[in-house]
Design an enzyme around this catalytic site. Structure first.
Site, mmCIF file in Angstrom:
data_model
loop_
_atom_site.group_PDB
_atom_site.id
_atom_site.type_symbol
_atom_site.label_atom_id
_atom_site.label_comp_id
_atom_site.label_asym_id
_atom_site.label_seq_id
_atom_site.Cartn_x
_atom_site.Cartn_y
_atom_site.Cartn_z
ATOM 1 N N SER A 1 31.192 76.252 29.328
ATOM 2 C CA SER A 1 32.514 76.863 29.327
ATOM 3 C C SER A 1 33.203 76.647 30.661
ATOM 4 C CB SER A 1 32.402 78.366 29.046
ATOM 5 O OG SER A 1 33.662 78.997 29.182
ATOM 6 N N SER A 2 34.526 76.510 30.598
ATOM 7 C CA SER A 2 35.325 76.399 31.820
ATOM 8 C C SER A 2 35.724 77.773 32.344
ATOM 9 C CB SER A 2 36.583 75.567 31.540
ATOM 10 O OG SER A 2 37.368 76.205 30.536
ATOM 11 N N SER A 41 33.631 31.417 -3.702
ATOM 12 C CA SER A 41 34.889 32.140 -3.556
ATOM 13 C C SER A 41 34.623 33.303 -2.612
ATOM 14 C CB SER A 41 35.362 32.661 -4.920
ATOM 15 O OG SER A 41 36.336 33.683 -4.777
ATOM 16 N N THR A 42 35.676 33.848 -2.040
ATOM 17 C CA THR A 42 35.506 35.115 -1.323
ATOM 18 C C THR A 42 34.815 36.135 -2.214
ATOM 19 O OG1 THR A 42 37.432 34.777 0.095
ATOM 20 C CG2 THR A 42 36.769 37.059 -0.294
ATOM 21 N N THR A 87 39.199 38.071 1.895
ATOM 22 C CA THR A 87 39.493 36.655 2.083
ATOM 23 C C THR A 87 39.585 36.290 3.564
ATOM 24 O OG1 THR A 87 40.643 36.487 -0.035
ATOM 25 C CG2 THR A 87 41.182 34.826 1.620
ATOM 26 N N LYS A 96 27.278 80.067 30.644
ATOM 27 C CA LYS A 96 27.205 79.776 29.210
ATOM 28 C C LYS A 96 26.767 78.327 28.991
ATOM 29 C CE LYS A 96 29.905 80.639 25.008
ATOM 30 N NZ LYS A 96 29.874 79.350 24.302
ATOM 31 N N THR A 118 16.437 85.047 4.372
ATOM 32 C CA THR A 118 17.238 84.548 3.255
ATOM 33 C C THR A 118 18.555 85.294 3.270
ATOM 34 O OG1 THR A 118 16.248 86.157 1.740
ATOM 35 C CG2 THR A 118 15.215 83.988 1.853
#
Length: 470
Positions: free
Chosen positions: A319-320, A141-142, A102, A325, A188
């Protein structure tokens, strides 16, 4: 001049910013629903759809003789302004709200009414000349205007999403052609299987996503059945006979979409089945795309201690703490988007189930969840294409060496030496470290000429043209 104007509704008076084109009911929604931070203004396709529906409704009312020409023309002007992208900042309400939509319906009714008033030379809020309820919401109507607008938005958003999916298919297919001559081992259960080409692997990705185009379009067509003219619960109270059919025809003409009026408006008003099945197609695509991203991460794993069959474009340091990496950040972010889309589908499922009697009041979260999923998938697909797929390269020698060292090629010998002998060779190769090729010759199971012909990798990536004894 005051910076505010007063408007009133059932609950009393409120101050509205003087410059605002929205009115009192929108202001109540602003005050009541500070929930998600996702505002209606952030979904222009939905605003345009609401305006299209209101324009179709006004045209229908004018044609049926219940809306005078001057007011119709002003409403039509206002709707066309919204469709052109203007006034979208006048939709500040949260997309998640109580009231079955509404607040959204009244937001658009109020904005259209005030634009129309100014166009006719009146002041904002002089609703005796053009009312959000009596004129913009006439015969509605809504409960019919809001879901119809959502459906139109979904149709338009799906068309855009399909363009992205087709681009993704093309990107995978291009890599399939580029890698057509790169031989590698198929796997697989993460174990060596039989040889294939890297091109076949990427072509399979393309075919996998191409299926989703048909599925999305098929499910989106369910949104073409609308319930305009249902008004509150589907009985058509306050709408003239013929309104439902004519409004659907007018909306179809305005949007160039083949909308039809639902055959049973009482059934159609609470029914959210189309949302469920379309959301499920988004989930299906997300599941499949996430699997492909998992494959890309596996195939690029390494570079020294993984499969290392392909290289993904390096996008940022990974990476830190670990120098050198680089992580597969683009497939990772797409995985996460897919998880969100899968979660949104569960929200849609619960919200659809939560409908009661003649209305489902949970449509706001249904609508937001699907719109969010579509936008997320578009962004993720675009990112995956531009920042990952287009830049993938093949490690040809790695792929070839894995074929030559694999015991999996013994599968190609089954038709020539039998399953029992093939199993014996595979077991001995595992135990001794010797190659399959060497052991077959040692056991005099085949001549070297025949063995070379059978184990030519090019003969192992499609149906065999060779026959035992030839």
């Amino acid at each position: 001049m005051s910076n505010y104007r007063k408007e009133s509704d059932l609950l009393g008076e409120l101050q509205i910013p003087a410059a605002a084109y929205y009115g009192v009911q929108t202001q109540r929604a602003i005050d009541n629903f500070k929930i998600s931070g996702a505002r209606l203004s952030g979904y222009p396709v939905f605003i345009n759809s609401l305006a299209m529906v209101k324009l179709a409704a006004a045209k229908t009312n004018f044609e049926l003789g219940v809306l005078e020409e001057k007011i119709y023309n002003a409403i039509a002007f206002a709707c066309k302004e919204l469709i052109a992208g203007k006034y979208h900042d006048q939709f500040p309400i949260d997309m998640i709200q109580g009231g079955a939509g509404t607040s959204v319906n009244m937001n658009v009714n109020e904005v259209i009414a005030n634009i129309a008033l100014e166009h006719m030379g009146y002041e904002k809020g002089e609703y005796q000349y053009c009312s959000p309820n009596d004129h913009v919401n006439l015969s509605q109507s809504t409960n019919d205007a809001y879901p119809t607008s959502i459906r139109l938005a979904f149709i338009n958003m799906n068309a855009e999403l399909v363009k992205y999916v087709k681009r993704l298919v093309e990107a995978f297919r291009a890599k399939g052609k580029e890698f057509a001559d790169v031989l590698k081992m198929g796997r697989t259960q993460l174990q060596d299987a039989v040889p294939m080409s890297l091109g076949q692997e990427f072509e399979a990705f393309a075919a996998n996503m191409e299926e989703e185009v048909a599925r999305l379009n098929s499910n989106a067509r369910l949104f073409l059945e609308i319930n305009m003219g249902a008004t509150a619960i589907g009985t058509g109270l306050n709408a003239l006979p013929g309104y439902a059919r004519l409004c659907a025809e007018n909306l179809a003409a305005l949007t160039q979409q083949p909308f039809i009026s639902a055959p049973n408006l009482v059934e159609a008003t609470p029914d959210t089945g189309a949302y469920v099945i379309y959301s499920s197609s988004l989930k299906r695509m997300a599941v499949k795309l996430s699997k492909i991203c998992n494959d890309l991460r596996l195939l690029s794993s390494g570079p020294r201690a993984g499969l290392n069959e392909i290289n993904l474009p390096a996008m940022q340091p990974g990476s830190s703490i670990m120098p050198g990496k680089v992580n597969p950040v683009i497939p990772e972010v797409v995985n996460q988007v897919c998880f969100k889309v899968i979660g949104n589908d569960l929200t849609v499922t619960f919200a659809a189930e939560a409908g009661q009697l003649q209305l489902n009041v949970m449509e706001p979260v249904l609508g937001l969840s699907i719109m969010e999923s579509i936008i997320l998938m578009q962004n993720a697909i675009d990112t995956l294409i531009e920042k990952c797929i287009n830049g993938i390269t093949a490690n040809r020698e790695v792929c070839r060496s894995m074929i030559m060292n694999s015991i999996g090629i013994v599968t190609a010998l089954n038709p020539y030496i039998g399953y029992k002998n093939s199993t014996k060779i595979a077991k001995e190769a595992l135990a001794t470290g010797k190659g399959v090729y060497q052991l077959v010759l040692e056991h005099n199971l085949l001549s070297q000429e025949k063995l070379d012909e059978i184990l030519d990798p090019q003969n192992m990536i499609g149906p065999s043209k060779l026959r035992t004894g030839q």
